[in-house]
Design a protein around this motif. Structure first.
Motif, PDB file in Angstrom:
ATOM      1  N   UNK A 139      48.841 -46.907 -26.453  1.00 57.16           N
ATOM      2  CA  UNK A 139      49.014 -48.353 -26.436  1.00 57.16           C
ATOM      3  C   UNK A 139      50.306 -48.863 -27.036  1.00 57.16           C
ATOM      4  N   UNK A 140      51.353 -48.061 -27.062  1.00 57.39           N
ATOM      5  CA  UNK A 140      52.620 -48.476 -27.665  1.00 57.39           C
ATOM      6  C   UNK A 140      53.166 -49.753 -27.038  1.00 57.39           C
ATOM      7  N   UNK A 141      52.895 -49.966 -25.779  1.00 60.93           N
ATOM      8  CA  UNK A 141      53.402 -51.167 -25.089  1.00 60.93           C
ATOM      9  C   UNK A 141      52.898 -52.458 -25.737  1.00 60.93           C
ATOM     10  N   UNK A 142      51.787 -52.390 -26.456  1.00 58.06           N
ATOM     11  CA  UNK A 142      51.211 -53.581 -27.093  1.00 58.06           C
ATOM     12  C   UNK A 142      52.015 -54.047 -28.299  1.00 58.06           C
ATOM     13  N   UNK A 143      53.003 -53.298 -28.696  1.00 57.82           N
ATOM     14  CA  UNK A 143      53.771 -53.660 -29.880  1.00 57.82           C
ATOM     15  C   UNK A 143      54.621 -54.914 -29.679  1.00 57.82           C
ATOM     16  N   UNK A 144      54.587 -55.500 -28.476  1.00 56.51           N
ATOM     17  CA  UNK A 144      55.249 -56.797 -28.228  1.00 56.51           C
ATOM     18  C   UNK A 144      54.328 -57.965 -28.581  1.00 56.51           C
ATOM     19  N   UNK A 145      53.077 -57.696 -28.843  1.00 61.47           N
ATOM     20  CA  UNK A 145      52.096 -58.753 -29.136  1.00 61.47           C
ATOM     21  C   UNK A 145      52.536 -59.632 -30.311  1.00 61.47           C
ATOM     22  N   UNK A 146      53.004 -59.081 -31.433  1.00 65.55           N
ATOM     23  CA  UNK A 146      53.417 -59.978 -32.525  1.00 65.55           C
ATOM     24  C   UNK A 146      54.467 -61.010 -32.094  1.00 65.55           C
ATOM     25  N   UNK A 147      55.443 -60.598 -31.309  1.00 64.55           N
ATOM     26  CA  UNK A 147      56.461 -61.544 -30.852  1.00 64.55           C
ATOM     27  C   UNK A 147      55.855 -62.597 -29.938  1.00 64.55           C
ATOM     28  N   UNK A 148      54.912 -62.199 -29.088  1.00 62.61           N
ATOM     29  CA  UNK A 148      54.244 -63.167 -28.209  1.00 62.61           C
ATOM     30  C   UNK A 148      53.473 -64.207 -29.024  1.00 62.61           C
ATOM     31  N   UNK A 149      52.846 -63.763 -30.113  1.00 62.76           N
ATOM     32  CA  UNK A 149      52.102 -64.684 -30.978  1.00 62.76           C
ATOM     33  C   UNK A 149      53.059 -65.663 -31.650  1.00 62.76           C
ATOM     34  N   UNK A 150      54.188 -65.158 -32.130  1.00 62.62           N
ATOM     35  CA  UNK A 150      55.180 -66.038 -32.758  1.00 62.62           C
ATOM     36  C   UNK A 150      55.668 -67.078 -31.749  1.00 62.62           C
ATOM     37  N   UNK A 151      55.976 -66.644 -30.541  1.00 60.02           N
ATOM     38  CA  UNK A 151      56.465 -67.557 -29.511  1.00 60.02           C
ATOM     39  C   UNK A 151      55.417 -68.607 -29.147  1.00 60.02           C
ATOM     40  N   UNK A 152      54.166 -68.183 -29.032  1.00 55.69           N
ATOM     41  CA  UNK A 152      53.090 -69.098 -28.623  1.00 55.69           C
ATOM     42  C   UNK A 152      52.532 -69.893 -29.800  1.00 55.69           C
ATOM     43  N   UNK A 153      52.781 -69.428 -31.033  1.00 57.15           N
ATOM     44  CA  UNK A 153      52.177 -70.009 -32.237  1.00 57.15           C
ATOM     45  C   UNK A 153      50.652 -70.065 -32.070  1.00 57.15           C
ATOM     46  N   UNK A 154      50.137 -68.995 -31.484  1.00 55.24           N
ATOM     47  CA  UNK A 154      48.716 -68.922 -31.176  1.00 55.24           C
ATOM     48  C   UNK A 154      48.320 -67.462 -30.977  1.00 55.24           C
ATOM     49  N   UNK A 161      46.029 -66.821 -28.843  1.00 57.26           N
ATOM     50  CA  UNK A 161      45.558 -66.832 -27.459  1.00 57.26           C
ATOM     51  C   UNK A 161      46.697 -66.414 -26.527  1.00 57.26           C
ATOM     52  N   UNK A 162      47.054 -65.134 -26.605  1.00 57.93           N
ATOM     53  CA  UNK A 162      48.071 -64.565 -25.728  1.00 57.93           C
ATOM     54  C   UNK A 162      47.415 -63.463 -24.904  1.00 57.93           C
ATOM     55  N   UNK A 163      47.997 -63.190 -23.758  1.00 54.54           N
ATOM     56  CA  UNK A 163      47.448 -62.157 -22.878  1.00 54.54           C
ATOM     57  C   UNK A 163      47.665 -60.769 -23.464  1.00 54.54           C
ATOM     58  N   UNK A 164      46.670 -59.919 -23.270  1.00 52.42           N
ATOM     59  CA  UNK A 164      46.809 -58.518 -23.633  1.00 52.42           C
ATOM     60  C   UNK A 164      47.822 -57.864 -22.702  1.00 52.42           C
ATOM     61  N   UNK A 165      48.390 -56.772 -23.156  1.00 53.07           N
ATOM     62  CA  UNK A 165      49.347 -56.029 -22.348  1.00 53.07           C
ATOM     63  C   UNK A 165      48.574 -55.070 -21.456  1.00 53.07           C
ATOM     64  N   UNK A 166      48.821 -55.155 -20.166  1.00 53.73           N
ATOM     65  CA  UNK A 166      48.154 -54.286 -19.208  1.00 53.73           C
ATOM     66  C   UNK A 166      48.436 -52.822 -19.543  1.00 53.73           C
ATOM     67  N   UNK A 167      47.396 -52.027 -19.589  1.00 59.00           N
ATOM     68  CA  UNK A 167      47.536 -50.622 -19.932  1.00 59.00           C
ATOM     69  C   UNK A 167      47.481 -50.368 -21.431  1.00 59.00           C
ATOM     70  N   UNK A 168      47.487 -51.444 -22.219  1.00 52.21           N
ATOM     71  CA  UNK A 168      47.417 -51.326 -23.684  1.00 52.21           C
ATOM     72  C   UNK A 168      46.475 -52.392 -24.225  1.00 52.21           C
ATOM     73  N   UNK A 169      45.400 -52.625 -23.507  1.00 47.40           N
ATOM     74  CA  UNK A 169      44.464 -53.689 -23.854  1.00 47.40           C
ATOM     75  C   UNK A 169      43.850 -53.475 -25.234  1.00 47.40           C
ATOM     76  N   UNK A 170      43.404 -52.273 -25.529  1.00 45.30           N
ATOM     77  CA  UNK A 170      42.746 -52.024 -26.812  1.00 45.30           C
ATOM     78  C   UNK A 170      43.722 -52.206 -27.969  1.00 45.30           C
ATOM     79  N   UNK A 171      44.920 -51.676 -27.836  1.00 42.58           N
ATOM     80  CA  UNK A 171      45.929 -51.872 -28.878  1.00 42.58           C
ATOM     81  C   UNK A 171      46.264 -53.346 -29.019  1.00 42.58           C
ATOM     82  N   UNK A 172      46.360 -54.061 -27.910  1.00 34.56           N
ATOM     83  CA  UNK A 172      46.654 -55.497 -27.963  1.00 34.56           C
ATOM     84  C   UNK A 172      45.604 -56.220 -28.785  1.00 34.56           C
TER      85      UNK A 172
END
Length: 130
Positions: A86-101, A103-114
């Motif tokens: 699930x290394x691809x999910x490591x973009x999730x923190x940046x997505x949260x910062x951008x959305x300030x939420x 409620x961001x989409x999980x990364x396809x192929x890295x759903x559990x890590x997301x």
């Protein structure tokens, strides 16, 4: 010789049973992770500060450090991520910062890590509630 064959067969059966139990355990954890709710924390109630959050659901774990300033998420550092594939999910923190939420989409192929990373962020933010 017959005794050695019996011992080998018993050991093989025990290994097979243990393998099935381990797979069953992981499947249950992953099902629970898929169904787990991630609560979007009200940032207006979070005090300024830096908060650490950790979450684990076998086989994935994550530890984050979240910095909040003026009721906004300023930065999220992913301190640890035991991810398997699930290394691809490591973009999730940046997505949260951008959305300030959360409620961001999980990364396809890295759903559990997301989901584990999001839950770790939720845990961190919850510790900053007034």
């Amino acid at each position: 010789m017959k005794k050695a064959i019996k011992v080998v067969l018993v050991v093989a059966v025990v290994i097979i049973i243990a393998g099935f139990a381990a797979v069953s355990y992981l499947e249950k954890n992953l099902e629970a992770l898929s169904a787990m709710e991630i609560t979007d924390v009200d940032l207006t109630k979070i005090k300024d500060g830096t908060y650490t959050g950790y979450y684990q659901s076998m086989p994935v774990d994550a530890k984050v450090k979240v910095t909040v300033e003026n009721h906004a998420i300023k930065e999220i550092k992913l301190l640890e991520h035991g991810n398997g594939q699930g290394k691809a999910a490591e973009v999730i923190p940046q997505k949260v910062v951008e959305a300030q939420s959360l409620k961001v989409d999980s990364i396809s192929g890295a759903t559990y890590s997301s989901r584990v990373i999001l839950k770790a962020i939720e845990v961190a933010l919850m510790s900053g509630l007034n």
